[in-house]
Design an enzyme around this catalytic site. Structure first.
Site, PDB file in Angstrom:
ATOM      1  N   HIS A   1      39.495  40.465  39.156  1.00 39.56           N
ATOM      2  CA  HIS A   1      39.398  40.407  37.665  1.00 39.56           C
ATOM      3  C   HIS A   1      38.328  39.859  37.001  1.00 39.56           C
ATOM      4  CE1 HIS A   1      42.244  37.171  36.075  1.00 39.56           C
ATOM      5  NE2 HIS A   1      43.020  37.473  37.929  1.00 39.56           N
ATOM      6  N   ASP A   2      37.493  40.359  35.791  1.00 41.88           N
ATOM      7  CA  ASP A   2      37.351  39.284  34.751  1.00 41.88           C
ATOM      8  C   ASP A   2      35.486  38.713  36.197  1.00 41.88           C
ATOM      9  OD1 ASP A   2      38.302  39.328  32.519  1.00 41.88           O
ATOM     10  OD2 ASP A   2      40.145  38.745  33.958  1.00 41.88           O
TER      11      ASP A   2
ATOM     12  N   GLY B   1      39.680  35.616  40.365  1.00 37.23           N
ATOM     13  CA  GLY B   1      39.322  35.912  39.029  1.00 37.23           C
ATOM     14  C   GLY B   1      38.941  35.321  38.374  1.00 37.23           C
TER      15      GLY B   1
END
Length: 259
Positions: free
Chosen positions: A120-121, A138
């Site tokens: 994520h991100d 992440g």
């Protein structure tokens, strides 16, 4: 548009007429797929996700899935992927979290080999390679033309600089400066990626300046701050776009750099 009769595609998905979708693939709502993209069999694409043009997503890949961050609570975060990317078998690319940008961003022309993972991100630039089983946690950023060897593990919030290279099986706990080769558990610097620089047609003058900056940073016995001062002076006395990129990759480091 060629959508196999055994694929499941949400009526609200926005798919260009030239896209090909294989059997047993599931494409959810809030997914947009651009012209020329090929989605093989047994792929799952969840939204909100925007997939650009001429990508090739191979079988059993998971693209745009909910992230594995325990803080994630179903918020409508998204994945944005550019053009000409290759996503090989069993890859997983997750959407973002509201605690960060709310978006995982993939550029153009990247190769994600089998079973690699983008959490994520993350922000992945252009022309990068994540070899088999490479995993970025992440909030990681991977700049243009960086290469992560097979089985490389990158700690969250690390920054992998442009045209850097991490050897297979590396555990990366700190930032990797631009143009630097790193490897080991945990990873340390092992010289400049001179072959990568040659392939990108970087001038001999710039390569020589980068060598001098590298030696100042890693071999002169200076503190990080002292090395930065000397490299800044080297930059002031010369004109090299690559040297400026190298310096920028040092100054932005928040986790320290591989040494």
């Amino acid at each position: 548009m060629t959508i196999h009769e055994q694929a499941i595609v949400s009526p609200s998905a926005r798919i260009h007429p030239s896209v090909s979708v294989g059997p047993f693939t599931v494409i959810g709502p809030d997914v947009e797929i651009g012209a020329g993209t090929v989605v093989a069999s047994h792929v799952v694409i969840r939204g909100p996700s925007v997939i650009g043009r001429n990508n090739h997503i191979y079988q059993f890949a998971s693209v745009g899935e909910d992230c594995q961050d325990k803080k994630y609570n179903g918020e409508p975060t998204r994945l944005v992927m550019g053009d000409d990317n290759i996503v090989r078998e069993n890859c997983s690319i997750h959407r973002g979290t509201v605690q960060d940008r709310g978006e995982t961003t993939i550029g153009n022309g990247n190769l994600f080999m089998a079973s690699s993972h983008v959490a994520h991100d993350c922000i992945v630039g252009n022309g990068t390679i994540l070899a088999n089983l490479a995993t970025i946690a992440g909030h990681v950023r991977v700049d243009d033309f960086a290469i992560l060897g097979g089985g490389t593990l990158v700690h969250q919030f690390c920054h992998i600089g442009t045209q850097s290279m991490c050897a297979g099986g590396s555990i990366v706990l700190k930032d990797v400066p631009a143009y630097v080769m790193a490897g080991g558990q945990s990873a340390t610097a092992h010289g400049l990626n001179t072959e990568g620089l040659r392939r990108r047609d970087v001038s001999a003058e710039s390569v020589a300046l980068l060598r001098k900056a590298y030696k100042t940073l890693y071999r002169a016995g200076l503190t990080f701050e002292q090395a930065i001062e000397e490299i800044d002076q080297l930059d002031a006395d010369n004109e090299s776009a690559e040297l400026k990129v190298f310096i920028s990759s040092l100054k932005r480091a928040t986790r320290g750099i591989v040494r």
